[in-house]
Design an enzyme around this catalytic site. Sequence first.
Site, mmCIF file in Angstrom:
data_model
loop_
_atom_site.group_PDB
_atom_site.id
_atom_site.type_symbol
_atom_site.label_atom_id
_atom_site.label_comp_id
_atom_site.label_asym_id
_atom_site.label_seq_id
_atom_site.Cartn_x
_atom_site.Cartn_y
_atom_site.Cartn_z
ATOM 1 C CG ASP A 60 -2.301 0.658 0.882
ATOM 2 O OD1 ASP A 60 -2.289 1.805 0.385
ATOM 3 O OD2 ASP A 60 -3.353 0.047 1.118
ATOM 4 C CG ASN B 233 -8.306 -4.671 -2.372
ATOM 5 O OD1 ASN B 233 -9.528 -4.706 -2.478
ATOM 6 N ND2 ASN B 233 -7.692 -3.923 -1.463
ATOM 7 C CG ASP C 6 2.271 5.415 -6.197
ATOM 8 O OD1 ASP C 6 1.316 4.845 -6.753
ATOM 9 O OD2 ASP C 6 2.460 6.645 -6.259
ATOM 10 C CE1 TYR D 68 -13.254 2.457 -8.443
ATOM 11 C CE2 TYR D 68 -15.422 1.811 -9.250
ATOM 12 C CZ TYR D 68 -14.409 1.695 -8.316
ATOM 13 O OH TYR D 68 -14.542 0.812 -7.254
ATOM 14 C CE LYS E 78 -12.363 -1.045 -9.427
ATOM 15 N NZ LYS E 78 -11.308 -1.745 -8.696
#
Length: 252
Positions: free
Chosen positions: A34, A82, A55, A147, A151
Amino acid sequence: MTKKVAIITGGTGGIGLATAQKFVEEGIEVVLADLDEEIGHREADRLGVNFVQADLAAREPCRRLVDTTLERFGKVDILVNNAGFQHMASIEDFPEDKWDEMLMVMLTAPFLLTKYVWPSMKKSGWGRIVNIASIQGLVASPFKSAYVTAKTGLLGLTRTTALEGGAHGISANALCPAYVDTPLITGQMADQATLHGIPVEEVPEKIFLQSTAIKRMVRPEEVADLIIYLCSEKAGAITGASWTIDLGFTAQ
Ligand SMILES: NC(=O)c1ccc[n+]([C@@H]2O[C@H](COP(=O)([O-])OP(=O)(O)OC[C@H]3O[C@@H](n4cnc5c(N)ncnc54)[C@H](O)[C@@H]3O)[C@@H](O)[C@H]2O)c1
């Protein structure tokens, strides 16, 4: 028997952290990746797992994450792609650099990480890849062009990975959740209120849950339970699928 080794990107966030907790309970070694070093080490220490600051908006950190895991454990068995974030704006106003960053983190990084863990999984003859997509991979919403595009693309990557992985014991599945109670969704409330011209407190009822059959948010642990199942031996015949966990949102 040696323990399985899992990488979870975005591992200190809502769904990632809930999944890490359950992997630990299953006796799986976990590497969290993360952005924030301090939060990462704090959460990793709490769970007794490893943390790699990365990153994922660039190639090199993706390579380094897998190399660090291979150096530490000698293999990668499970990859949970994720990491993600939301930025809402109309296409007209959407910042070009934000578009690039979102596609990199939520589509290119999952491809790179899949590519980099592939030799290890192939050598083991076993691998589980779970890509956290969204209902926004199945249906679009206004003001979420990057987004939705990332996705939707992730579902294509999942299917291709499944087809190529079948012969090597590697499965790939995507999850399509709606409205999980995490910082990603709570952080979106002010934008939703502004863009739809309603008070913030009306966003859950009027925007998030208006078209769901179940009128509550998904809990991160509920998504984690499905990830655990897909990574288990029991799910050995399941691959290339997109699993909704969406309160009935896409049922109509
Ligand atoms: N919350 C929801 O309603 C919902 C619904 C569908 C899908 N998802 C997806 O689930 C995934 C997890 O999100 P969450 O809801 O747990 O949100 P979250 O914000 O709690 O977790 C996302 C994590 O990704 C990390 N991240 C963001 N950019 C990164 C980068 N460049 N490099 C490394 N890490 C980065 C963040 O720091 C954060 O810890 C995301 O891919 C999100 O798109 C969430």
